[in-house]
Scaffold this motif. Structure first.
Motif, PDB file in Angstrom:
ATOM      1  N   PHE A 363      -4.496  -1.022   0.188  1.00  0.00           N
ATOM      2  CA  PHE A 363      -3.039  -1.331   0.647  1.00  0.00           C
ATOM      3  C   PHE A 363      -2.289  -1.726  -0.658  1.00  0.00           C
ATOM      4  O   PHE A 363      -1.120  -0.932  -0.953  1.00  0.00           O
ATOM      5  CB  PHE A 363      -3.021  -2.513   1.652  1.00  0.00           C
ATOM      6  CG  PHE A 363      -1.618  -2.724   2.013  1.00  0.00           C
ATOM      7  CD1 PHE A 363      -0.845  -1.976   2.617  1.00  0.00           C
ATOM      8  CD2 PHE A 363      -1.078  -3.766   1.546  1.00  0.00           C
ATOM      9  CE1 PHE A 363       0.640  -2.260   3.140  1.00  0.00           C
ATOM     10  CE2 PHE A 363       0.436  -4.179   1.930  1.00  0.00           C
ATOM     11  CZ  PHE A 363       1.163  -3.271   2.555  1.00  0.00           C
ATOM     12  N   ALA A 364      -2.804  -2.362  -1.406  1.00  0.00           N
ATOM     13  CA  ALA A 364      -2.172  -2.988  -2.550  1.00  0.00           C
ATOM     14  C   ALA A 364      -2.006  -1.584  -3.623  1.00  0.00           C
ATOM     15  O   ALA A 364      -0.858  -1.392  -4.037  1.00  0.00           O
ATOM     16  CB  ALA A 364      -2.822  -3.699  -3.690  1.00  0.00           C
ATOM     17  N   LEU A 365      -3.007  -0.858  -3.694  1.00  0.00           N
ATOM     18  CA  LEU A 365      -2.554   0.557  -4.628  1.00  0.00           C
ATOM     19  C   LEU A 365      -1.680   1.427  -3.807  1.00  0.00           C
ATOM     20  O   LEU A 365      -0.836   1.990  -4.464  1.00  0.00           O
ATOM     21  CB  LEU A 365      -4.234   1.212  -4.530  1.00  0.00           C
ATOM     22  CG  LEU A 365      -4.981   0.662  -5.474  1.00  0.00           C
ATOM     23  CD1 LEU A 365      -6.331   1.177  -5.393  1.00  0.00           C
ATOM     24  CD2 LEU A 365      -4.489   0.695  -6.927  1.00  0.00           C
ATOM     25  N   ARG A 366      -1.710   1.384  -2.453  1.00  0.00           N
ATOM     26  CA  ARG A 366      -0.750   2.471  -1.945  1.00  0.00           C
ATOM     27  C   ARG A 366       0.827   1.848  -2.108  1.00  0.00           C
ATOM     28  O   ARG A 366       1.798   2.736  -2.301  1.00  0.00           O
ATOM     29  CB  ARG A 366      -0.848   2.393  -0.384  1.00  0.00           C
ATOM     30  CG  ARG A 366      -1.194   3.851   0.386  1.00  0.00           C
ATOM     31  CD  ARG A 366      -1.281   3.594   1.881  1.00  0.00           C
ATOM     32  NE  ARG A 366      -0.052   4.126   2.496  1.00  0.00           N
ATOM     33  CZ  ARG A 366       0.491   3.744   3.726  1.00  0.00           C
ATOM     34  NH1 ARG A 366      -0.526   3.129   4.507  1.00  0.00           N
ATOM     35  NH2 ARG A 366       1.406   4.145   4.329  1.00  0.00           N
ATOM     36  N   VAL A 367       0.932   0.660  -2.055  1.00  0.00           N
ATOM     37  CA  VAL A 367       2.219   0.150  -2.273  1.00  0.00           C
ATOM     38  C   VAL A 367       2.729   0.323  -3.630  1.00  0.00           C
ATOM     39  O   VAL A 367       3.762   0.543  -4.041  1.00  0.00           O
ATOM     40  CB  VAL A 367       2.193  -1.456  -2.013  1.00  0.00           C
ATOM     41  CG1 VAL A 367       3.674  -2.249  -2.488  1.00  0.00           C
ATOM     42  CG2 VAL A 367       1.975  -1.920  -0.547  1.00  0.00           C
ATOM     43  N   ASP A 369       1.597   2.761  -5.645  1.00  0.00           N
ATOM     44  CA  ASP A 369       1.924   4.388  -5.964  1.00  0.00           C
ATOM     45  C   ASP A 369       2.981   4.603  -5.265  1.00  0.00           C
ATOM     46  O   ASP A 369       3.864   5.391  -5.736  1.00  0.00           O
ATOM     47  CB  ASP A 369       0.647   5.080  -5.576  1.00  0.00           C
ATOM     48  CG  ASP A 369      -0.578   4.776  -6.738  1.00  0.00           C
ATOM     49  OD1 ASP A 369      -0.360   4.117  -7.646  1.00  0.00           O
ATOM     50  OD2 ASP A 369      -1.711   4.809  -6.177  1.00  0.00           O
ATOM     51  N   GLU A 370       3.322   4.419  -3.906  1.00  0.00           N
ATOM     52  CA  GLU A 370       4.544   4.791  -3.232  1.00  0.00           C
ATOM     53  C   GLU A 370       5.897   4.098  -3.387  1.00  0.00           C
ATOM     54  O   GLU A 370       6.810   4.595  -3.452  1.00  0.00           O
ATOM     55  CB  GLU A 370       4.065   4.801  -1.464  1.00  0.00           C
ATOM     56  CG  GLU A 370       3.100   5.670  -1.053  1.00  0.00           C
ATOM     57  CD  GLU A 370       2.585   5.771   0.259  1.00  0.00           C
ATOM     58  OE1 GLU A 370       3.500   5.405   0.877  1.00  0.00           O
ATOM     59  OE2 GLU A 370       1.454   5.981   0.436  1.00  0.00           O
ATOM     60  N   SER A 371       5.636   2.531  -3.721  1.00  0.00           N
ATOM     61  CA  SER A 371       6.888   1.826  -3.821  1.00  0.00           C
ATOM     62  C   SER A 371       7.229   1.382  -5.406  1.00  0.00           C
ATOM     63  O   SER A 371       7.948   0.809  -5.586  1.00  0.00           O
ATOM     64  CB  SER A 371       7.067   0.745  -2.854  1.00  0.00           C
ATOM     65  OG  SER A 371       7.015   1.032  -1.616  1.00  0.00           O
ATOM     66  N   LEU A 372       6.303   1.823  -6.104  1.00  0.00           N
ATOM     67  CA  LEU A 372       6.061   1.174  -7.567  1.00  0.00           C
ATOM     68  C   LEU A 372       6.461  -0.188  -7.856  1.00  0.00           C
ATOM     69  O   LEU A 372       7.214  -0.570  -8.610  1.00  0.00           O
ATOM     70  CB  LEU A 372       7.349   2.284  -8.469  1.00  0.00           C
ATOM     71  CG  LEU A 372       7.145   3.717  -8.453  1.00  0.00           C
ATOM     72  CD1 LEU A 372       8.140   4.432  -9.131  1.00  0.00           C
ATOM     73  CD2 LEU A 372       5.924   4.152  -8.871  1.00  0.00           C
ATOM     74  N   VAL A 373       5.550  -0.837  -7.102  1.00  0.00           N
ATOM     75  CA  VAL A 373       5.431  -2.282  -7.555  1.00  0.00           C
ATOM     76  C   VAL A 373       3.933  -2.736  -7.510  1.00  0.00           C
ATOM     77  O   VAL A 373       3.388  -2.408  -6.496  1.00  0.00           O
ATOM     78  CB  VAL A 373       6.331  -3.033  -6.525  1.00  0.00           C
ATOM     79  CG1 VAL A 373       6.228  -2.979  -5.120  1.00  0.00           C
ATOM     80  CG2 VAL A 373       6.426  -4.619  -6.597  1.00  0.00           C
ATOM     81  N   THR A 374       3.537  -3.649  -8.353  1.00  0.00           N
ATOM     82  CA  THR A 374       2.325  -3.959  -8.237  1.00  0.00           C
ATOM     83  C   THR A 374       2.174  -5.299  -8.016  1.00  0.00           C
ATOM     84  O   THR A 374       2.760  -6.298  -8.162  1.00  0.00           O
ATOM     85  CB  THR A 374       1.361  -3.781  -9.730  1.00  0.00           C
ATOM     86  OG1 THR A 374       2.445  -4.610 -10.652  1.00  0.00           O
ATOM     87  CG2 THR A 374       1.281  -2.562 -10.038  1.00  0.00           C
ATOM     88  N   THR A 375       1.075  -5.686  -7.089  1.00  0.00           N
ATOM     89  CA  THR A 375       0.721  -7.010  -6.748  1.00  0.00           C
ATOM     90  C   THR A 375      -0.831  -7.132  -7.139  1.00  0.00           C
ATOM     91  O   THR A 375      -1.218  -6.255  -7.463  1.00  0.00           O
ATOM     92  CB  THR A 375       0.899  -7.189  -5.324  1.00  0.00           C
ATOM     93  OG1 THR A 375       0.174  -6.101  -4.651  1.00  0.00           O
ATOM     94  CG2 THR A 375       2.521  -6.940  -4.980  1.00  0.00           C
ATOM     95  N   VAL A 376      -1.421  -8.113  -6.703  1.00  0.00           N
ATOM     96  CA  VAL A 376      -2.762  -8.402  -6.952  1.00  0.00           C
ATOM     97  C   VAL A 376      -3.444  -8.428  -5.504  1.00  0.00           C
ATOM     98  O   VAL A 376      -3.130  -9.345  -4.711  1.00  0.00           O
ATOM     99  CB  VAL A 376      -3.324  -9.682  -7.743  1.00  0.00           C
ATOM    100  CG1 VAL A 376      -4.853  -9.585  -7.852  1.00  0.00           C
ATOM    101  CG2 VAL A 376      -2.506  -9.450  -8.870  1.00  0.00           C
ATOM    102  N   PRO A 377      -4.452  -7.498  -5.170  1.00  0.00           N
ATOM    103  CA  PRO A 377      -5.278  -7.639  -3.859  1.00  0.00           C
ATOM    104  C   PRO A 377      -5.880  -9.107  -3.838  1.00  0.00           C
ATOM    105  O   PRO A 377      -6.530  -9.330  -4.787  1.00  0.00           O
ATOM    106  CB  PRO A 377      -6.120  -6.584  -3.760  1.00  0.00           C
ATOM    107  CG  PRO A 377      -6.320  -6.024  -5.239  1.00  0.00           C
ATOM    108  CD  PRO A 377      -4.963  -6.440  -5.763  1.00  0.00           C
ATOM    109  N   GLY A 378      -5.811  -9.833  -2.858  1.00  0.00           N
ATOM    110  CA  GLY A 378      -6.513 -11.272  -2.485  1.00  0.00           C
ATOM    111  C   GLY A 378      -7.857 -10.993  -2.867  1.00  0.00           C
ATOM    112  O   GLY A 378      -8.570 -12.199  -3.267  1.00  0.00           O
TER     113      GLY A 378
END
Ligand code: PLP
Length: 413
Positions: A363-367, A369-378
């Motif tokens: 999910f973090a990778l989809r966000v 790649d599709e929305s151009l914002v990185t977070t860290v998967p828990g």
């Protein structure tokens, strides 16, 4: 070529890995560092040093006496110089303490979810990282630490080190005074070294005031406390941190640190001294920066804040005074921080309803790649981080606003 077995299982930090493959224009809400300008005392110190002619020698092995005195001066209890160890970032303090006190084959108790380096360093020492669960909102729950400790002992592993992190990365969880006292007693009873990572402790906002510190509530003998100029002092690039604790625990760690890096860089030591001796200005300014970012969150993505608070069992301060849409750089005051006690700059965000926790990284990778914002998967912080993303609010405000605007639609509907 052979790679030493103790290194074989390690990989580059998952936080850095999220950046690899990110498309151009991706906004990062992944890195856990301050995005406000380096405070003026450090800048002036570095400028001054740049103008001075002559050689640039190694720093003294045991650090400059001025820096040791400055660390001692803001620690909260009286300290002798041998009770302070200055290191190349608090991460080097962890490295040195682990190598000094963690026997191969022993268990190291670490929070799950918790800062990634605790596990990696335990593995480097050929020990077993054992994750302990946290209470609601990431709070320290000593019964859960005791349960993990019992499990380690029953599997025949002595517990060498117990790490507690408060305010916590990634959850923002705290430890109350009574829990810290009980944890110190537990560690003393089992002969384990207690390491209390307090690098975010000066970054509190709201009415609650500064969270409890191990030494203030349980005394110096309770364990080793870590601090750093990387967070509240706004200068992670200096790479200066410290460990404060009983001299006999620090002495062997100093030998390790010395073997590793001789001494922290001299210009950094001087700039860190300037920061610490200006703590009265630097820390309130940092807290204003952090409070502003929580306000931005409350203004731009109030539903994300409300969801995180609800799952953490935190009373939520109610709807933002603004419209809930982005109004740029002038967020409404109140909803994000003023009426709430928070610490640090991480939002521990549950995945949207219907997303399988087993797919947290996907999910973090989809966000990304599709929305151009990185977070860290828990899950980067331990198996109990499944189902969450860590969103860092620490970066520059314009990037935070843009990143939140890209992130929030995933939770709509
Ligand atoms: C909980 C915690 N401890 C220690 C560190 C290491 O910080 P530094 O080595 O910059 O002092 C970090 C960095 O992100 C952290 O989050």
């Amino acid at each position: 070529m052979t790679v030493a077995a103790r290194v074989g299982g390690l990989a580059v930090s998952p936080i850095r890995r999220m950046a690899v493959g990110a498309r151009e224009g991706t906004v990062s809400l992944a890195l856990g560092e301050p995005g406000w300008p380096m405070p003026a005392p450090a800048r002036r110190s570095l400028e001054h040093q740049g103008r001075t002619g002559g050689p640039l020698p190694y720093g003294p092995n045991s650090s400059s006496p001025e820096l040791v005195a400055a660390v001692a001066g803001q620690h909260g209890i009286p300290l002798a110089p041998e009770e302070v160890m200055v290191t190349s970032g608090s991460q080097a303090a962890l490295f040195a303490l682990f190598h000094a006190h963690v026997e191969a084959g022993s268990a190291v108790l670490v929070p799950d979810p918790g800062f990634v380096a605790y596990r990696s360093l335990a593995q480097l020492c050929q020990a077993h990282p054992v994750g302990y669960a946290l209470g609601p909102g990431g709070a320290l729950d000593v019964d859960l630490v005791e349960a993990a400790l019992g499990e380690a002992l029953r599997s025949g592993r002595p517990v060498s080190v117990v790490v507690v992190n408060h305010p916590a990365n990634p959850t923002g969880g705290l430890a109350d005074a009574e829990s810290l006292r009980r944890l110190a007693e537990l560690c003393t009873r089992h002969g384990a070294v207690l390491v209390s990572d307090e690098v975010y402790r000066d970054l509190w906002v709201g009415a609650g005031g500064q969270p409890a510190g191990l030494h203030e509530v349980a005394g110096l003998a309770a364990g080793v406390v870590l601090g750093s100029v990387s967070k509240a002092f706004g200068a992670p690039g200096l790479r200066v941190g410290w460990a404060v604790g009983p001299a006999e625990l620090l002495a062997p760690a100093r030998v390790v640190h010395n073997a590793m890096t001789t001494a922290p860089a001299r210009p950094s030591q001087d700039a860190a001294t300037a920061l610490l001796t200006s703590a009265g200005e630097v820390l309130p300014a940092a807290r204003r920066e952090v409070a502003r970012r929580w306000e931005v969150l409350a203004e731009v993505a109030p539903e994300l804040l409300a969801l995180a608070d609800a799952v953490a069992g935190r009373p939520h301060p109610g709807p933002a005074a603004g419209t809930g849409s982005c109004s740029g750089q002038q967020p409404a005051a109140g909803a994000g921080s003023r009426s709430m006690s928070r610490a640090g700059f991480y939002l521990w965000l549950p995945l949207p309803a219907g997303i399988d926790p087993a797919g947290t990284t996907a999910f973090a990778l989809r966000v990304r790649d599709e929305s151009l914002v990185t977070t860290v998967p828990g899950v980067a912080f331990g198996p109990r981080g499944a189902g969450f993303l860590r969103v860092s609010l620490g970066g520059p405000v314009e990037e935070l606003v843009e990143g939140l605007l890209r992130l929030a639609p995933w939770w709509e509907g």
